[in-house]
Design an enzyme around this catalytic site. Structure first.
Site, PDB file in Angstrom:
ATOM      1  N   GLU A   1      39.083  -5.197 -43.976  1.00 40.97           N
ATOM      2  CA  GLU A   1      37.780  -5.455 -44.590  1.00 40.97           C
ATOM      3  C   GLU A   1      37.948  -6.346 -45.808  1.00 40.97           C
ATOM      4  O   GLU A   1      38.853  -6.133 -46.625  1.00 40.97           O
ATOM      5  CB  GLU A   1      37.137  -4.115 -44.978  1.00 40.97           C
ATOM      6  CG  GLU A   1      35.639  -4.118 -44.871  1.00 40.97           C
ATOM      7  CD  GLU A   1      35.146  -4.268 -43.430  1.00 40.97           C
ATOM      8  OE1 GLU A   1      34.970  -5.424 -42.977  1.00 40.97           O
ATOM      9  OE2 GLU A   1      34.925  -3.232 -42.766  1.00 40.97           O
TER      10      GLU A   1
ATOM     11  N   SER B   1       8.874 -13.650 -34.478  1.00 45.47           N
ATOM     12  CA  SER B   1       9.646 -12.410 -34.591  1.00 45.47           C
ATOM     13  C   SER B   1       8.746 -11.238 -34.207  1.00 45.47           C
ATOM     14  O   SER B   1       7.682 -11.045 -34.806  1.00 45.47           O
ATOM     15  CB  SER B   1      10.137 -12.228 -36.033  1.00 45.47           C
ATOM     16  OG  SER B   1      10.423 -10.856 -36.260  1.00 45.47           O
TER      17      SER B   1
ATOM     18  N   GLY C   1      20.564  -4.590 -42.658  1.00 43.83           N
ATOM     19  CA  GLY C   1      21.159  -4.224 -43.943  1.00 43.83           C
ATOM     20  C   GLY C   1      22.064  -3.017 -43.819  1.00 43.83           C
ATOM     21  O   GLY C   1      22.296  -2.303 -44.791  1.00 43.83           O
TER      22      GLY C   1
ATOM     23  N   GLY D   1      25.225  -3.160 -42.422  1.00 44.39           N
ATOM     24  CA  GLY D   1      26.633  -3.550 -42.297  1.00 44.39           C
ATOM     25  C   GLY D   1      27.080  -3.700 -40.855  1.00 44.39           C
ATOM     26  O   GLY D   1      28.269  -3.685 -40.562  1.00 44.39           O
TER      27      GLY D   1
ATOM     28  N   SER E   1      23.571  -7.762 -38.262  1.00 41.39           N
ATOM     29  CA  SER E   1      22.382  -8.227 -37.549  1.00 41.39           C
ATOM     30  C   SER E   1      22.208  -9.740 -37.726  1.00 41.39           C
ATOM     31  O   SER E   1      21.763 -10.426 -36.806  1.00 41.39           O
ATOM     32  CB  SER E   1      21.145  -7.477 -38.034  1.00 41.39           C
ATOM     33  OG  SER E   1      21.022  -7.607 -39.425  1.00 41.39           O
ATOM     34  N   SER E   2      22.616 -10.283 -38.876  1.00 37.29           N
ATOM     35  CA  SER E   2      22.400 -11.720 -39.073  1.00 37.29           C
ATOM     36  C   SER E   2      23.354 -12.550 -38.215  1.00 37.29           C
ATOM     37  O   SER E   2      22.936 -13.525 -37.576  1.00 37.29           O
ATOM     38  CB  SER E   2      22.522 -12.091 -40.555  1.00 37.29           C
ATOM     39  OG  SER E   2      23.627 -11.483 -41.121  1.00 37.29           O
TER      40      SER E   2
ATOM     41  N   GLU F   1      25.365 -19.627 -41.774  1.00 34.69           N
ATOM     42  CA  GLU F   1      25.269 -18.596 -42.820  1.00 34.69           C
ATOM     43  C   GLU F   1      25.781 -19.149 -44.159  1.00 34.69           C
ATOM     44  O   GLU F   1      25.176 -18.943 -45.205  1.00 34.69           O
ATOM     45  CB  GLU F   1      26.095 -17.377 -42.381  1.00 34.69           C
ATOM     46  CG  GLU F   1      26.071 -16.257 -43.367  1.00 34.69           C
ATOM     47  CD  GLU F   1      25.301 -15.038 -42.901  1.00 34.69           C
ATOM     48  OE1 GLU F   1      25.020 -14.927 -41.701  1.00 34.69           O
ATOM     49  OE2 GLU F   1      24.987 -14.205 -43.750  1.00 34.69           O
TER      50      GLU F   1
ATOM     51  N   ASP G   1      32.492 -11.649 -38.131  1.00 34.56           N
ATOM     52  CA  ASP G   1      31.320 -11.117 -37.443  1.00 34.56           C
ATOM     53  C   ASP G   1      30.899 -12.022 -36.290  1.00 34.56           C
ATOM     54  O   ASP G   1      30.680 -11.576 -35.164  1.00 34.56           O
ATOM     55  CB  ASP G   1      30.146 -10.972 -38.429  1.00 34.56           C
ATOM     56  CG  ASP G   1      30.500 -10.103 -39.617  1.00 34.56           C
ATOM     57  OD1 ASP G   1      31.554  -9.453 -39.587  1.00 34.56           O
ATOM     58  OD2 ASP G   1      29.715 -10.079 -40.588  1.00 34.56           O
TER      59      ASP G   1
ATOM     60  N   TYR H   1      28.831 -10.262 -52.968  1.00 35.48           N
ATOM     61  CA  TYR H   1      29.787 -10.728 -51.951  1.00 35.48           C
ATOM     62  C   TYR H   1      30.429 -12.066 -52.348  1.00 35.48           C
ATOM     63  O   TYR H   1      31.659 -12.208 -52.321  1.00 35.48           O
ATOM     64  CB  TYR H   1      29.057 -10.875 -50.608  1.00 35.48           C
ATOM     65  CG  TYR H   1      29.950 -11.255 -49.462  1.00 35.48           C
ATOM     66  CD1 TYR H   1      30.481 -10.284 -48.612  1.00 35.48           C
ATOM     67  CD2 TYR H   1      30.275 -12.581 -49.216  1.00 35.48           C
ATOM     68  CE1 TYR H   1      31.309 -10.632 -47.552  1.00 35.48           C
ATOM     69  CE2 TYR H   1      31.098 -12.938 -48.163  1.00 35.48           C
ATOM     70  CZ  TYR H   1      31.605 -11.964 -47.332  1.00 35.48           C
ATOM     71  OH  TYR H   1      32.425 -12.317 -46.290  1.00 35.48           O
TER      72      TYR H   1
HETATM   73  C1  GLA Z   1      30.526  -9.242 -43.986  1.00 31.52           C
HETATM   74  C2  GLA Z   1      30.905 -10.698 -43.708  1.00 31.52           C
HETATM   75  C3  GLA Z   1      32.245 -10.786 -42.990  1.00 31.52           C
HETATM   76  C4  GLA Z   1      33.322  -9.975 -43.713  1.00 31.52           C
HETATM   77  C5  GLA Z   1      32.819  -8.570 -44.048  1.00 31.52           C
HETATM   78  C6  GLA Z   1      33.780  -7.817 -44.899  1.00 31.52           C
HETATM   79  O1  GLA Z   1      30.302  -8.565 -42.791  1.00 31.52           O
HETATM   80  O2  GLA Z   1      29.925 -11.327 -42.921  1.00 31.52           O
HETATM   81  O3  GLA Z   1      32.630 -12.127 -42.851  1.00 31.52           O
HETATM   82  O4  GLA Z   1      33.757 -10.642 -44.856  1.00 31.52           O
HETATM   83  O5  GLA Z   1      31.564  -8.604 -44.704  1.00 31.52           O
HETATM   84  O6  GLA Z   1      34.977  -7.628 -44.212  1.00 31.52           O
END
Ligand code: GLA
Length: 389
Positions: A36, A70, A122, A124, A127-128, A160, A172, A222
């Protein structure tokens, strides 16, 4: 399936009238087992696609317009050119993909797109990224762009980074593009080499808990975390030229006090190097079927994310602590952090008991109802039915 295709067609025709053949795309969510906040630092990650999805219906139109709707927000949008962000956040993920395709020299004509889905937002679970990759896949289909799955992932990440403004890594979008049922991937985020891995453990199961504390990556810290990790890497490079990324810093004999790090930089580096070690421990645990070692590494990862990378929050810390008192094998926050979901590894048969105990304590403490749910590991983005009716 047939019914779904009929619904989508009717919906699209009721908004914009009859037109070209409609393609229906399903794009999954993702979990991450370990690795992570290392995917923008060249690290190894072990994500899997899961059965929550974004659904898109898409067709080319002859009006040269981008027309979006949407279902979740019950909002529509019509534009000729997507160059700037709109007030509708959901639409920006779509427009970002169009912009990046145009920048890369692809010709994108008008299209109609309806989006719906069941990925908790939101939370984690990405979804985006799911939306971005789904849009790339759909546009590639209707305009015959023949984009490979890794290319779709890179496209989504650029959308993104450049349009939405979150400096996310590639994890992701990549797993959503290449995921396979019942398999995680071990992805090297420096080279984009990957292979499929079984994460099955005989006596244990994974499940998720949504803390219902919503995170928002673009407004969260972030991007700051990424900057701190990158500036720490520049300091390491000065003393050890030739290292290709922060994740590759040799851990043997690593002395953080040699580099004049700020306190924050030092903590970020210690998380990244620790996560590298935990990733190897988890891979070994899966090879050996050792659920205790796998759970332990998950728990250690959470502590590191909370104390060193500082991307957790009191609610998820509380949940992880309570889970540990209930004797689960291990648990940790996943994704960007600041709320969202927790991944739990537990002995088979404990789920109901742990659920009722932890939910109650969590509610007593925060007056928030968390949610437990099992998940299945699913395929990556795909067309589910060609709905020309
Ligand atoms: C989000 C980001 C990923 C990654 C995680 C943390 O999901 O989109 O690229 O950095 O956080 O591991």
């Amino acid at each position: 399936m047939k019914e779904k295709s009929l619904d989508w067609t009717q919906k699209m025709e009721s908004i914009w009238g009859k037109g070209n053949p409609i393609h229906i795309i399903e794009s999954p969510a993702r979990i991450n087992i370990i690795g992570e906040h290392v995917d923008y630092l060249g690290g190894l990650v072990l994500p899997a696609a899961i059965h929550f999805s974004t659904f898109l219906a898409i067709r080319a139109n002859s009006e040269g317009k981008i027309r979006l709707h949407s279902i979740h927000f019950n909002e529509s949008l019509e534009l000729s050119s997507p160059e700037v962000q709109t007030e509708k956040k959901w639409a920006n993920y779509i427009l970002g993909v169009v912009e990046e395709l145009k920048k890369s020299g692809q010709k994108i004509d008008g299209f109609d797109l309806i989006v719906d889905g069941n990925i908790p937002q939101g939370a984690g679970l990405s979804s985006s990224a799911s939306l971005e990759v789904g849009v790339g896949y759909g546009l590639s289909r209707i305009f015959n762009l023949s984009l490979s799955r890794p290319e779709l992932a890179i496209l989504g990440q650029k959308a993104e980074n450049n349009f939405v403004g979150t400096q996310c890594g590639i994890m992701d979008q990549f797993i959503i593009a290449v995921g396979q049922k019942d398999k995680a991937i071990l992805l090297n985020t420096e080279t984009l080499e990957f292979n499929y891995h079984s994460i099955h453990l005989e006596n244990a199961e994974f499940y998720l808990i949504n803390s219902h504390v919503k995170h928002s990556l673009e407004t969260s810290s972030y991007n700051d975390r990424r900057k701190e990790a990158e500036s720490a890497f520049q300091k390491i490079l000065k003393l050890q030229p030739g290292i290709k990324n922060l994740y590759s810093t040799p851990e043997d004999g690593f002395d953080p006090d040699l580099y004049s790090f700020t306190e924050n930089e030092k903590k970020r580096v210690m998380h990244v190097l620790g996560e590298k070690e935990r990733t190897q421990k988890i891979l070994k645990a899966f090879r050996e079927g050792d659920e205790i070692a796998a759970g332990k590494a998950l728990g250690e990862s959470h502590v590191s994310l909370s104390e060193l990378y500082e991307v957790s929050c009191p609610e998820t810390d509380f949940l992880v602590k309570e889970l540990s008192s209930e004797g689960v094998l291990g648990a940790r926050m996943i994704g960007g952090g600041f709320g969202g979901c927790i991944l739990v590894l537990d002995k088979i048969g404990n789920y109901e008991k742990v659920k009722s105990n932890v939910l109650e304590k969590y509610f007593q403490k925060f007056s928030i109802r968390a949610e437990f749910f099992p998940f299945q590991i699913s395929d990556g983005v795909r067309e589910i039915v060609n709905s020309e009716v």
